[in-house]
Design an enzyme around this catalytic site. Structure first.
Site, mmCIF file in Angstrom:
data_model
loop_
_atom_site.group_PDB
_atom_site.id
_atom_site.type_symbol
_atom_site.label_atom_id
_atom_site.label_comp_id
_atom_site.label_asym_id
_atom_site.label_seq_id
_atom_site.Cartn_x
_atom_site.Cartn_y
_atom_site.Cartn_z
ATOM 1 N N THR A 133 0.859 -1.174 0.000
ATOM 2 C CA THR A 133 0.000 0.000 0.000
ATOM 3 C C THR A 133 0.895 1.224 0.000
ATOM 4 O O THR A 133 1.974 1.194 0.604
ATOM 5 C CB THR A 133 -0.924 0.035 1.236
ATOM 6 N N CYS A 171 -2.195 4.890 -5.227
ATOM 7 C CA CYS A 171 -2.920 4.040 -4.291
ATOM 8 C C CYS A 171 -3.065 2.713 -4.999
ATOM 9 O O CYS A 171 -3.412 2.676 -6.192
ATOM 10 C CB CYS A 171 -4.283 4.630 -3.942
#
Length: 230
Positions: free
Chosen positions: A83, A197
């Site tokens: 992430t 993202c």
């Protein structure tokens, strides 16, 4: 082949993309029935997301540090945090183990530099877009200028990530909103746009736009394959 450690689950939707991309990359490099030697620690994202929005970053660091220690104990030779946002506390997680962390911003920046990109737009959570932990790494270490969307656009990008993409919801209206934001970034000088993202690539593909897109999930996975085989 080195054993890859993955801290995933943030969200599991994008972690599945990591698993697929890494194994595909190993097969492409080695052929036959080869697949990745890999250890995955998947966290409960609901707990992480609550702490993020409460500003309790030290508590998230404790959770991810424990995950990293588990990966090391399980035999991982290096690890990835799957992430972008949680790289805010990457230094604390790295300090909890002796195996190296493959940083997602470094992998992305190295690809940008190789491609001659010196000014880039950044999409991601508000934490990633507005705070310095990610942008400053590109600016200070790689001399890449970083543009972010207007405040109302940044809010839209953030909300789609948490309310749709992390839940596996793919909506065309959100894709069109993202493409408009990407076009605006290019119009204001960005040579390319980072999908900063790991869920965004589930919504927006390179085929959707002429603006060069840098999918951090794919880039990070390829870097892991290279390091595992080095």
């Amino acid at each position: 082949m080195k054993t890859i450690g993955l801290i995933g689950g943030m969200s599991w939707e994008s972690t599945a993309s990591y698993y697929s991309a890494i194994n595909r990359g190993i097969k492409e490099q080695l052929g036959g029935l080869h697949s990745a030697k890999l250890v995955l620690y998947s966290v409960d994202f609901a707990e992480i997301e609550t702490l993020q929005h409460q500003g309790e970053w030290d508590k998230t660091a404790d959770i991810l540090s424990s995950a990293a220690q588990s990966l090391q104990a399980a035999g991982a030779d290096f690890f990835l945090i799957c992430t972008n946002t949680m790289h805010k506390i990457a230094h604390k997680v790295q300090s909890s183990v002796s195996i190296p962390l493959l940083h997602i911003a470094d992998a992305t920046a190295e690809q940008l530099v190789e491609d001659g990109i010196s000014r880039v737009g950044l999409l991601g959570t508000k934490f990633t877009m507005e705070q310095d932990f990610y942008k400053s790494r590109l600016i200070d270490s790689f001399s890449i200028s970083v543009d972010i969307p207007k405040p109302e656009q940044a809010t839209k990008v953030h909300e789609v990530i948490y309310n749709e993409l992390c839940l596996g919801k793919i909506q065309n209206s959100s894709r069109m909103a993202y493409l408009k934001i990407i076009d605006d970034l290019q119009m204001h000088g960005s040579q390319a746009v980072i999908l900063g993202c790991t869920e965004i690539a589930l919504l927006v593909k390179q085929a959707d736009t002429n603006v060069p897109l840098y999918d951090t999930t794919e880039i990070h996975a390829k870097a892991a394959v290279r390091f595992a085989l080095s």
